[in-house]
Design a protein around this motif. Structure first.
Motif, short mmCIF file in Angstrom:
data_model
loop_
_atom_site.label_atom_id
_atom_site.label_comp_id
_atom_site.label_asym_id
_atom_site.label_seq_id
_atom_site.Cartn_x
_atom_site.Cartn_y
_atom_site.Cartn_z
N THR A 199 37.51 43.01 44.03
CA THR A 199 38.30 41.87 44.84
C THR A 199 37.39 40.51 44.89
O THR A 199 38.10 39.56 45.27
CB THR A 199 38.26 42.46 46.25
OG1 THR A 199 36.82 42.66 46.75
CG2 THR A 199 39.26 43.66 46.57
N THR A 200 36.22 40.44 44.48
CA THR A 200 35.60 39.14 44.44
C THR A 200 35.02 39.01 42.98
O THR A 200 34.29 38.07 42.66
CB THR A 200 34.29 39.31 45.55
OG1 THR A 200 33.45 40.57 44.84
CG2 THR A 200 34.80 39.51 46.65
N ARG A 427 31.75 42.96 55.24
CA ARG A 427 30.83 42.83 54.07
C ARG A 427 29.76 42.07 54.27
O ARG A 427 30.08 40.86 54.92
CB ARG A 427 31.71 42.49 52.85
CG ARG A 427 32.73 43.47 52.31
CD ARG A 427 32.23 44.50 51.67
NE ARG A 427 31.56 44.36 50.50
CZ ARG A 427 30.88 44.97 49.62
NH1 ARG A 427 30.82 46.09 50.05
NH2 ARG A 427 30.25 44.59 48.53
N ASP A 430 31.07 38.74 52.99
CA ASP A 430 32.01 38.25 53.73
C ASP A 430 31.81 37.26 55.00
O ASP A 430 32.78 36.81 55.56
CB ASP A 430 33.16 39.23 54.03
CG ASP A 430 34.05 39.83 52.91
OD1 ASP A 430 33.90 39.03 52.04
OD2 ASP A 430 34.59 40.89 52.92
N ALA A 458 44.54 38.58 58.71
CA ALA A 458 43.35 38.64 57.98
C ALA A 458 42.61 37.34 58.16
O ALA A 458 43.23 36.15 58.46
CB ALA A 458 43.66 38.74 56.23
N ALA A 460 39.66 34.47 56.77
CA ALA A 460 38.72 34.04 55.86
C ALA A 460 37.99 32.80 56.25
O ALA A 460 38.21 31.95 57.28
CB ALA A 460 39.75 33.61 54.56
N ILE A 518 42.20 43.84 51.37
CA ILE A 518 42.56 42.35 51.61
C ILE A 518 42.16 41.84 50.18
O ILE A 518 41.15 42.04 49.68
CB ILE A 518 42.14 41.89 52.69
CG1 ILE A 518 42.87 42.31 53.90
CG2 ILE A 518 42.15 40.17 52.68
CD1 ILE A 518 44.29 42.03 53.89
N ASP A 519 42.85 41.03 49.54
CA ASP A 519 42.48 40.26 48.31
C ASP A 519 41.71 39.26 48.73
O ASP A 519 42.33 37.87 49.04
CB ASP A 519 43.66 39.84 47.39
CG ASP A 519 43.14 39.52 46.03
OD1 ASP A 519 42.10 39.05 46.00
OD2 ASP A 519 43.84 39.73 44.91
N ARG A 520 40.57 38.96 48.76
CA ARG A 520 39.78 37.96 49.40
C ARG A 520 39.58 36.71 48.71
O ARG A 520 39.82 35.69 48.99
CB ARG A 520 38.28 38.23 49.64
CG ARG A 520 37.97 39.68 50.46
CD ARG A 520 38.31 39.14 51.94
NE ARG A 520 38.36 40.10 52.83
CZ ARG A 520 38.60 40.04 54.11
NH1 ARG A 520 39.10 38.90 54.63
NH2 ARG A 520 38.50 41.20 55.00
N LYS A 521 39.97 37.04 47.39
CA LYS A 521 39.95 35.77 46.54
C LYS A 521 41.31 34.92 46.44
O LYS A 521 41.18 33.88 46.78
CB LYS A 521 39.79 36.13 44.89
CG LYS A 521 38.51 36.73 44.52
CD LYS A 521 38.52 37.29 43.02
CE LYS A 521 38.81 36.06 41.97
NZ LYS A 521 38.76 36.49 40.55
N MET A 523 43.07 35.41 49.48
CA MET A 523 42.96 34.81 50.57
C MET A 523 42.34 33.57 50.71
O MET A 523 42.77 32.32 51.48
CB MET A 523 42.21 35.70 51.59
CG MET A 523 42.85 36.76 52.26
SD MET A 523 43.87 35.96 53.77
CE MET A 523 42.60 35.65 54.75
N THR A 524 41.23 33.20 50.06
CA THR A 524 40.29 31.98 50.13
C THR A 524 41.45 30.92 49.66
O THR A 524 41.28 29.75 50.12
CB THR A 524 39.25 32.01 49.27
OG1 THR A 524 38.23 32.92 49.57
CG2 THR A 524 38.66 30.68 49.11
#
Length: 531
Positions: A199-200, A427, A430, A458, A460, A518-521, A523-524
Motif C-alpha cells: 500500500t505504500t 501504522r 501513518d 478514511a 489522511a 485503504i489504499d493510502r497512496k 488517499m494521499t
C-alpha cells in the motif's frame, strides 16, 4: 507484561498445543499412526498438500472444495494435483523452480498450490490486481521460472520475459481428470511466498514454510474451528487471511467453499444453502454483507464464526455484526511477516469494542517505546512486536522487519488496556503530525464510523504550510444531507480539537486495494487534489 519470555516451558507449551489440537480434531491421539503420518507429511509437503494427501487417505469421499464449477472431494483434489504435477515435470519444473500463480479463487488455484508442494517447488502467490509492469517486476525479483495463470491474464503474460515458462491455465488440466500415479516425495519442503500489501510501495516477497503441525494451535486456541465444518472463504486466497484459514480447514477435513469475486448477496445465499459454520472475510466485506438487502431474509443461524482480518475492524462495524449474527466475531491481528499476533474472541470484543484481543498459545506480543524499552503500563503507546514460530526470516529481496528484544516489529503502534487487551492505534508511518500534535488516523476513522449518517470513512494527512500537515477526511455518506460542518462539529464533540479534520471530502467509494485495505497512496492523491 514486562518479561519477553514465554509464560510456559517448552514441555508445558507442547502439552497445551496438543490438547488444543486434540480438542479441535486436527489430531486424534487415539490413532497414533495417523498423528505420525500427518507429522511426516507436513515436514515434507508443507501445510497445504499434507492436508489434502492425508485427507485423501483417511476420508477421500468427503467434499473438500466447492467453487463455481461444483464440488471436489479430497481424493479428487489429490488425483487432479497429481495430473498437474506430472505435466509440469515433463515441462521441466522441479525442486529448483519457482512458480508464480496468477489465478482467481477457484479449483485451479488450489490444485496449483497442491501440485507445487508435491514437487517441492517454490510458489509465489500473485495479486490478481497487478498490472503487467507490476507482475513482471515482482516475477523478476522473485526469480520466477514459470507461471500458471487464468486465460483472462493472457495480456499480462504477453509482456513477460521469454525465459519465464508459461504453464497455462491449470483449470484446463483439472477438467481432464486425475492421475492415480503418485508423485515421488520431494527431498525438501517447497516454500510458498506471500506478498506484502504494497500500500505504500512495491509489494515485497515474504517466503514461508511450516515445518510443524503444532503451528495450527495458535489459531485453534482462540478460534473454535472444528473438524468436518463448512467454511466460506470470501477473502482472496493470495491473501494471508484466507490462506491461513484454508490451510486450517483442509487439515481439519472441513469443506471449504471458495467465494471468488465478492458479492454480498451471493455470500448470504451461500451461507444459507451450504449451512456454513464459519465465514472468513475482511472488514469491507463484512460491511457490505450487513448492508445487503438480503441480510434479513437469509437464514444465517448456522454461522458460529465470523473471522475478520486484513484491516482494522471499526468498533461500530463489529458491534453491528454481533447484533445481527450474535457473539461470533473473531478479530484477527497480525501481518504477513510475523504471522499471528493476537486474536479477539467475541468475549474480548464485548469487553472492549475495537480490540484485537490477546496473543494466542505460543505467541508473544510486547510494546516497545521510542527509546527501545518495553512498555508495561496500560494505555501507553508503543510499537507492536511479535514472537512467533512462523515469523518469516527476511524478504526475498533482502532485509526484514525491525527486531527488538528478540521480537519482530509489525510496524503498528498500539496500547494495552487495563484488562490486557491490545488495541492498534495505527501504522507508525501513518502518524500525522499537525501543528505539533501526533494524530493516528484510526481513532478519527473509528469515530466517524460511529456516526449514523456515515457509511465509510478514511483520514489522511495533507501537506500544509501553516501546520506542516492538516487532517483530511474522506467519507462515503449514508445520508446525502450530511454536511462538512456537521462532520467537523461531530468530531469536535467526540475528540480533541486538534483531531478535527480541516478538509472533508464526500465520495462514492473509498480507494481500496484488492485485499480490502485503504489504499493510502491513492488517499494521499485524492485528498491533495480535493476530489
Amino acid at each position: 507484561m514486562t518479561s519477553t519470555r514465554s509464560p510456559f516451558t517448552a514441555t508445558a507449551l507442547r502439552a497445551r498445543q496438543i490438547a488444543v489440537m486434540q480438542r479441535s480434531g486436527i489430531i486424534d491421539l487415539r490413532r497414533p499412526l495417523r498423528v505420525r503420518q500427518k507429522s511426516r507429511a507436513v515436514r515434507t509437503l508443507g501445510p497445504i498438500a499434507s492436508g489434502i494427501t492425508t485427507g485423501a487417505k483417511w476420508y477421500g469421499d468427503r467434499v473438500a472444495l466447492i467453487d463455481g464449477n461444483g464440488s471436489m472431494t479430497y481424493r479428487d483434489l489429490d488425483l487432479a494435483s497429481n495430473t498437474v504435477a506430472h505435466r509440469w515435470l515433463m515441462q521441466g519444473v522441479g525442486e529448483e523452480s519457482t512458480i508464480a500463480v496468477l489465478c482467481r479463487d477457484h479449483r485451479g488455484l488450489v490444485i496449483t498450490m497442491i501440485a507445487a508442494a508435491k514437487l517441492g517447488t517454490r510458489l509465489v502467490l500473485m495479486n490478481t490486481g497487478f498490472s503487467a509492469p507490476q507482475f513482471a517486476d515482482v516475477a523478476l525479483r522473485e526469480r520466477v521460472t514459470a507461471v500458471a495463470y487464468d486465460t483472462e491474464f493472457d495480456p499480462i503474460m504477453a509482456e513477460l520475459p521469454q525465459h519465464i515458462e508459461q504453464l497455462g491455465d491449470p483449470s484446463h488440466t483439472v477438467s481432464a481428470g486425475g492421475a492415480d500415479t503418485a508423485i515421488p516425495l520431494p527431498s525438501r519442503q517447497g516454500q510458498f511466498v506471500l506478498l506484502t500489501g504494497g500500500t505504500t510501495g512495491t509489494p515485497k516477497g515474504a517466503p514461508r514454510s511450516v515445518d510443524s503441525a503444532f503451528a495450527s494451535a495458535q489459531f485453534l486456541d482462540r478460534v473454535p474451528l472444528e473438524a468436518g465444518q463448512t467454511v466460506l472463504l470470501c477473502a482472496p486466497l493470495f491473501h494471508g487471511t484466507a490462506l491461513s484459514q484454508f490451510i486450517l480447514a483442509v487439515n481439519l477435513g472441513c469443506t471449504v467453499a471458495i467465494h471468488g469475486r465478492f458479492d454480498a448477496d451471493r455470500a448470504l445465499a451461500q451461507i444459507e444453502s451450504l449451512r456454513c459454520d464459519a465465514v472468513v472475510l475482511v472488514p469491507t466485506m463484512l460491511h457490505r454483507l450487513l448492508n445487503s438487502p438480503d441480510i434479513d431474509v437469509r437464514d444465517t443461524a448456522s454461522v458460529r464464526i465470523i473471522f475478520t482480518a486484513g484491516a482494522a475492524l471499526a468498533p461500530s462495524l463489529g458491534n453491528r455484526a454481533i447484533e445481527r449474527f450474535g457473539p461470533v466475531v473473531y478479530n484477527y491481528y497480525g501481518c504477513t511477516e510475523t504471522g499471528t499476533a493476537t486474536i479477539a474472541t467475541p468475549a474480548d470484543w464485548l469487553a472492549g469494542p475495537g480490540t484485537v484481543g490477546r496473543p494466542p498459545l505460543g505467541v508473544l506480543v510486547k510494546l516497545v517505546d521510542v527509546e527501545g524499552n518495553i512498555v508495561s503500563e496500560s494505555e501507553r503507546q508503543g510499537t507492536i512486536h511479535v514472537g512467533n514460530s512462523i515469523s518469516f526470516h527476511g524478504y526475498s529481496s533482502g532485509g526484514g522487519k525491525a527486531i527488538s528484544h528478540g521480537l519482530m516489529s509489525t510496524g503498528d503502534v498500539g496500547h494495552w488496556d487495563s484488562d490486557g487487551l491490545l488495541f492498534v492505534d495505527g501504522r507508525d508511518d501513518d502518524m500525522i503530525v499537525s501543528g505539533g500534535e501526533n494524530v493516528f488516523p484510526g481513532e478519527i476513522e473509528a469515530t466517524l464510523y460511529a456516526h449514523p449518517d456515515v457509511d465509510e470513512a478514511a483520514v489522511a494527512g495533507v501537506s500544509d504550510d501553516e501546520f506542516g500537515q492538516r487532517l483530511s477526511a474522506v467519507i462515503v455518506r449514508r445520508n446525502p444531507t450530511l454536511t462538512e460542518d456537521a462532520v467537523r462539529q461531530y468530531i469536535r464533540t467526540e475528540l480533541a480539537r486538534f483531531k478535527v479534520p480541516r478538509d472533508v471530502l464526500f465520495v462514492n467509494e473509498l480507494p481500496r486495494t484488492t485485499t480490502g485495505k485503504i489504499d493510502r497512496k491513492a488517499m494521499t492523491s485524492l485528498t491533495s487534489n480535493g476530489r
